[in-house]
Write an enzyme that holds these catalytic residues in place. Structure first.
Site, PDB file in Angstrom:
ATOM      1  N   GLU A   1      16.953 -22.661  21.417  1.00  0.00           N
ATOM      2  CA  GLU A   1      16.937 -22.805  19.954  1.00  0.00           C
ATOM      3  C   GLU A   1      17.370 -24.214  19.549  1.00  0.00           C
ATOM      4  OE1 GLU A   1      15.458 -20.578  18.325  1.00  0.00           O
ATOM      5  OE2 GLU A   1      15.399 -19.172  19.995  1.00  0.00           O
TER       6      GLU A   1
ATOM      7  N   ASP B   1      11.401 -24.873  25.630  1.00  0.00           N
ATOM      8  CA  ASP B   1      11.769 -24.444  26.987  1.00  0.00           C
ATOM      9  C   ASP B   1      12.143 -25.640  27.863  1.00  0.00           C
ATOM     10  OD1 ASP B   1      11.528 -21.723  26.636  1.00  0.00           O
ATOM     11  OD2 ASP B   1       9.483 -21.592  27.408  1.00  0.00           O
TER      12      ASP B   1
END
Length: 408
Positions: free
Chosen positions: A275, A353
Site C-alpha cells: 500500500e 508489488d
C-alpha cells in the site's frame, strides 16, 4: 420521436459485449489445464476447490450482466421505453421534470429488481463458502442503505442531466464533463468522511508493533505515512484485505481487522509495504486523471449515440425515454472497456508489488503473503488468460509471484 434507432454504432457495441460474454462464459465453464509451475505452491485439491468457487461467482457475474443488458436492449429498441414515457407523462399531468423523475424512478427500480436475485445468490454463496458472516438482517440493512444513497445521487444526476440536455442539446456533454470531474475529485473527501462510516467503523491504529512497521517502511520509501486505520471488516467477512485511498492530505492506508488478527507479522508488513507503493506513486490521483480522460471520451461517445438514436427537435424538451439509451450505453461501454480499465489497474498493482520488495529489502514475505492470501481466500491462482485479461484488476497470484521472483 417515434422510436429509438438501432444503428451500426449500437450493433458494434452489442457485438463486442456479446463476444466478450461468450468468451467469458466459455472459459468459465472450460478453464483449461493448469500450468505445472502452479503445483510448486498449491496442491491439486486447493486448486480444484478454488476453481469451483470462482466458477460459481463468474456465472453469477455474467448472468447478472446479461440479464440487465437483454432487458435494456429489449426495452430501448422494442418501443417499451417510449410507451412508458408517454404513460409517465400522463401520470405527471404534463409537468416535465416530474415526468423525468417518475420515469427514472421506475427504470431504476426495475434494474434494481433484476439485479437483486443475483446479489442474494452471491450473498448465499459467500455464506456457504465461509467468507461472509453477515446475517440476512445485516445484509438487507447494507442493501437498503447503499440503494438509498444510489437513488439520491442518481436522482440529482439525472435531473441535472436533463437540464443540460435541454439547455445545450449539442454541447451538454461538455458541461456534464466538468460537473462530473468536480464530483470525482470531491468524492475523495466525501467518501471516507461521510459514506464509508455509514457501513464500517474506522479507528487509528495504536498497536506499537504496526506503528513501528509503518515507520520503517516510511523511511525506506522516502514518504511520510501519517494516516493508517483499522476497519472492522470482521462483522461482515472472514476475508483479509487492505487499501490505499486519497492523495495529498487525504492519503491514508486502511487495513482490515481480519488481516491484523489472522495473518503473521511479516505478511502484514508486506501488505503495508504494498500500500505504501501505491502511496509513493500517487496511484489514486493518477487513476482519477486517467478517469477524467475516460469520462471525456465516454461522454463524447454518449452524445454521438444519443443524437444518432433519437430525433431531438429544437424548442421541444427531450423525452425521458432517452434515459434507457443512457443506461444501456453506460452498461455496455463499461463492460466493453473492462480490459482497458483492468489493464491500467494491473500495471499499478505490479508497480506496488515491486516497490514492496524494494521497501522490505526482501522478496520472501511478499511471495509468502501471496501464497497465504490465495489459500485462505480461495483465489484462482492461474485463471484462463482471457478471464484475467478481461476481468482481473490485480494480476493473478502466479503472475504476482513470478514478477516478484524476477525482481532484482
Amino acid at each position: 420521436m417515434e422510436f429509438v434507432k438501432f444503428n451500426k454504432l449500437w450493433f458494434l457495441l452489442i457485438l463486442i459485449a456479446g463476444i466478450f460474454s461468450f468468451l467469458y462464459l466459455y472459459y468459465t465453464l472450460f478453464p483449461g489445464n493448469i500450468p505445472h509451475d502452479v503445483y510448486k505452491y498449491f496442491s491439486p485439491a486447493e486448486i480444484a476447490k478454488a476453481q469451483k468457487y470462482h466458477k460459481i461467482n463468474r456465472l453469477i457475474y455474467i448472468s447478472s450482466f446479461m440479464a440487465k443488458a437483454l432487458f435494456l436492449i429489449w426495452f430501448t429498441f422494442g418501443r417499451g421505453s417510449l410507451l412508458f414515457s408517454r404513460y409517465t407523462e400522463k401520470v405527471s399531468c404534463g409537468k416535465y421534470y416530474l415526468n423525468v423523475f417518475l420515469y427514472f424512478m421506475a427504470l431504476w427500480l426495475i434494474l434494481r429488481l433484476i439485479s437483486l436475485p443475483f446479489s442474494l445468490i452471491n450473498h448465499f454463496v459467500q455464506v456457504e463458502w465461509g467468507f461472509s458472516v453477515q446475517t440476512m438482517a445485516s445484509w438487507w440493512s447494507d442493501y437498503f442503505k447503499s440503494s438509498l444513497l444510489d437513488f439520491i445521487f442518481s436522482s440529482i444526476g439525472v435531473l441535472l442531466l436533463f437540464i443540460f440536455l435541454n439547455k445545450w442539446p449539442i454541447t451538454w456533454w461538455i458541461a456534464a464533463f466538468f460537473f462530473l470531474t468536480v464530483v470525482m475529485f470531491a468524492q475523495i473527501y466525501i467518501y471516507p468522511n461521510f459514506i464509508a462510516p455509514m457501513f464500517n467503523k474506522f479507528t487509528p491504529i495504536k498497536d506499537l508493533k504496526i506503528i513501528n512497521m509503518v515507520q520503517e517502511i516510511s523511511r525506506n520509501a522516502g514518504i511520510k505515512i501519517d494516516k493508517i486505520q483499522e476497519m472492522d471488516a470482521s462483522k461482515r467477512t472472514t476475508l483479509a484485505n487492505a487499501y490505499f485511498y486519497g492523495f495529498g492530505s487525504t492519503s491514508k492506508i486502511v487495513l482490515y481487522d481480519t488481516l491484523l488478527k489472522n495473518y503473521p507479522d511479516d505478511e502484514i508488513k508486506a501488505v503495508i509495504a504494498h500500500e505504501a507503493g501505491h502511496w509513493k506513486e500517487n496511484h489514486v490521483l493518477k487513476s482519477l486523471l486517467i478517469g477524467t480522460i475516460g469520462l471525456f471520451i465516454g461522454l463524447y461517445l454518449l452524445n454521438i449515440f444519443i443524437h444518432s438514436s433519437i430525433t431531438i427537435h429544437p424548442n421541444i424538451k427531450i423525452t425521458p425515454a432517452v434515459l434507457s439509451v443512457i443506461y444501456l450505453f453506460i452498461l455496455l461501454i463499461n463492460f466493453d472497456t473492462n480490459p482497458i480499465q483492468n489493464y491500467i489497474s494491473r500495471q499499478m498493482e505490479k508497480q506496488a508489488d515491486l516497490l514492496s520488495v524494494e521497501f522490505l529489502h526482501s522478496k520472501e514475505p511478499v511471495i509468502k503473503l501471496q501464497i497465504d492470501l490465495a489459500k485462505r481466500s480461495l483465489l484462482d491462482v492461474s485463471p484462463p488468460p482471457f478471464i484475467e485479461w478481461f476481468s482481473y484488476s490485480h494480476p493473478s497470484t502466479m503472475h504476482r509471484i513470478e514478477l516478484v521472483e524476477k525482481a532484482k
